[in-house]
Write an enzyme that holds these catalytic residues in place. Structure first.
Site, mmCIF file in Angstrom:
data_model
loop_
_atom_site.group_PDB
_atom_site.id
_atom_site.type_symbol
_atom_site.label_atom_id
_atom_site.label_comp_id
_atom_site.label_asym_id
_atom_site.label_seq_id
_atom_site.Cartn_x
_atom_site.Cartn_y
_atom_site.Cartn_z
ATOM 1 N N LYS A 121 0.826 -1.202 0.000
ATOM 2 C CA LYS A 121 0.000 0.000 0.000
ATOM 3 C C LYS A 121 0.861 1.252 0.000
ATOM 4 O O LYS A 121 0.540 2.239 -0.647
ATOM 5 C CB LYS A 121 -0.933 0.018 1.213
ATOM 6 C CG LYS A 121 -2.125 -0.889 1.050
ATOM 7 C CD LYS A 121 -3.185 -0.578 2.083
ATOM 8 C CE LYS A 121 -4.354 -1.534 1.934
ATOM 9 N NZ LYS A 121 -5.353 -1.380 2.976
ATOM 10 N N LYS A 205 -7.816 -10.665 -7.474
ATOM 11 C CA LYS A 205 -8.906 -10.797 -6.520
ATOM 12 C C LYS A 205 -10.008 -9.799 -6.840
ATOM 13 O O LYS A 205 -9.729 -8.693 -7.301
ATOM 14 C CB LYS A 205 -8.375 -10.523 -5.103
ATOM 15 C CG LYS A 205 -8.813 -11.520 -4.071
ATOM 16 C CD LYS A 205 -8.049 -11.318 -2.774
ATOM 17 C CE LYS A 205 -8.802 -10.388 -1.841
ATOM 18 N NZ LYS A 205 -8.241 -10.370 -0.483
ATOM 19 N N LYS A 208 -12.849 -3.830 -4.607
ATOM 20 C CA LYS A 208 -13.683 -2.634 -4.707
ATOM 21 C C LYS A 208 -12.958 -1.531 -5.466
ATOM 22 O O LYS A 208 -13.577 -0.578 -5.918
ATOM 23 C CB LYS A 208 -14.059 -2.138 -3.313
ATOM 24 C CG LYS A 208 -12.865 -1.697 -2.480
ATOM 25 C CD LYS A 208 -13.305 -1.003 -1.193
ATOM 26 C CE LYS A 208 -12.124 -0.477 -0.435
ATOM 27 N NZ LYS A 208 -11.413 -1.507 0.328
#
Length: 344
Positions: A121, A205, A208
């Site tokens: 991240k 995966k 969102k």
RNA sequence: ACGCCAGUAGCUCAAUUGGCAGAGCAGCGGAUUCCAAAUCCGCAGGUUGAGUGUUCGAGUCACUCCUGGCGUGCCA
């Protein structure tokens, strides 16, 4: 073997969901549905909307309250019973933040520096991410251990964080000479169909944050949207579904769709292929859409009903917060004693 | 704290002496396909970081501020 006295308290499950963005099929099959299954199997479950985690990255304060309610609504709509389980909001219970600070002084920099999710991240921008993001796994340990949870249903990507929670628990117990004070929480192994992939790319995966909304099925999608997304889902050049599980090798998109069918129907992948092997996607996809819609529609409806009545959600969350506090407050009190804090 | 550089579509970047803000990728739709993919056709996407000034006219020039990067200093 270890001669350290082990934890002997009751079994408890803890899990949390972040109130960021929309919930999708991956969240449902990978988390929510499992929570409900665990509840049905008689586990004591503590389920939390983790808004403290949500603010480790930029967020919109105007949206957060409703996003928080939305996760809660989803939990309730899926079948978590506020009486049987504990459903609440993280920031409403002080134990999380308090225990996280204490664990900050137990955990070691080196343990956190190894966390790959932080590296992912933060990436090259590691200079400008918040300290909170770095510290995230410590808060997670506090979440779990504030309730002395013994089991955590997690995906593979969270195994590393759970390992950290165990390390923190073990080190706390040892450092303060309090054998068995905290349990070392274990992962609850995921069943098949746990890992739901993007509908447009079987190697990623379902997420969102994918730019394409067609890559995921949102929990708020209506029937037509779900059917359309499944119809447009990527397959491959081989055409038909294989007859056996071996035939899924190297066909991630097909494997994903079959996996979703299996998760919804409760059938094994083998059984699904026995039924659809040799069939084209023109027949499989509508069947899958029908199945998905029949399972999701009632949930979506209940979710909408909850969202239309925020006061009802708030009542449930208020009650949940009280239950959560009742469990965690005594733990925190003991922690304060063990540490040697002044007591009022 | 000071100095230098940068900031344009979701991303990477164009835009001549100041002269209609563009492309690639990603996205969405259509054709095609058992469904998809690929391929073709099309669509959409913007307060050019914010503001003020100069000018007939500012992405472009000047000033202020914000954010980020690099360098130096300070705390020591």
């Amino acid at each position: 073997m270890t001669d350290v006295q082990s934890y002997s308290g009751p079994n408890r499950v803890f899990s949390g969901i972040q109130p960021t963005g929309n919930l999708h099929l991956g969240n449902y099959l990978g988390a929510l549905k499992k929570f409900v299954d665990l509840q049905a199997a008689g586990w004591t479950g503590i389920y939390c909307v983790v808004d403290l985690h949500a603010i480790t990255q930029p967020h919109d304060p105007a949206l957060l309250p409703d996003q928080t309610r939305q996760i809660a609504a989803a939990m309730l709509a899926c079948g978590l019973d506020p009486d049987q389980s504990t459903v609440f909001v993280q920031s409403a219970v002080p134990a999380h933040a308090e225990l996280a600070w204490i664990f900050n002084c137990v955990a070691r920099m080196g343990w956190l520096e190894k966390m790959t999710q932080f590296k992912d991240k933060g990436g090259e921008n590691s200079e400008r991410v918040s300290v909170g993001l770095f510290d995230y796994p410590v808060l997670q340990a506090a979440d779990i251990l504030a309730y002395r949870a013994t089991h955590v249903p997690v995906g593979e990507d969270q195994q590393q964080h759970l390992e950290l929670s165990r390390n923190i628990a073990a080190r706390f117990n040892q450092q303060y000479d309090a054998p068995g004070f905290f349990p070392e929480p274990e992962a609850l192994i995921e069943g098949p169909g746990a890992r739901i992939m993007s509908l447009k790319d079987g190697s990623k995966k379902m997420s969102k944050s994918d730019p394409s909304d067609l890559s995921r099925i949102n929990l708020v999608d209506d029937r037509d949207t779900i059917a359309r997304k499944i119809k447009k889902a990527k397959t491959d050049l081989l055409g038909d579904l294989p007859e056996t599980e071996d035939g899924l090798e190297g066909r991630p998109e097909v494997e994903n769709l079959v996996g979703i069918y299996s998760a919804f129907s409760g059938q094994s992948v083998e059984a699904v292929l026995a039924e659809f092997g040799g069939a084209g996607f023109g027949t499989f996809k509508p069947a899958l859409a029908e199945l998905a819609i029949s399972h999701l529609a009632p949930i979506t409806e209940r979710m909408r009903a909850y969202m239309a009545d925020p006061a009802e959600i708030d009542r449930a969350l208020q009650k949940g917060a009280e239950k959560a506090h009742a469990i965690s407050a005594p733990v925190i009190k003991e922690v304060r004693d063990v540490i040697g804090f002044w007591k009022s």
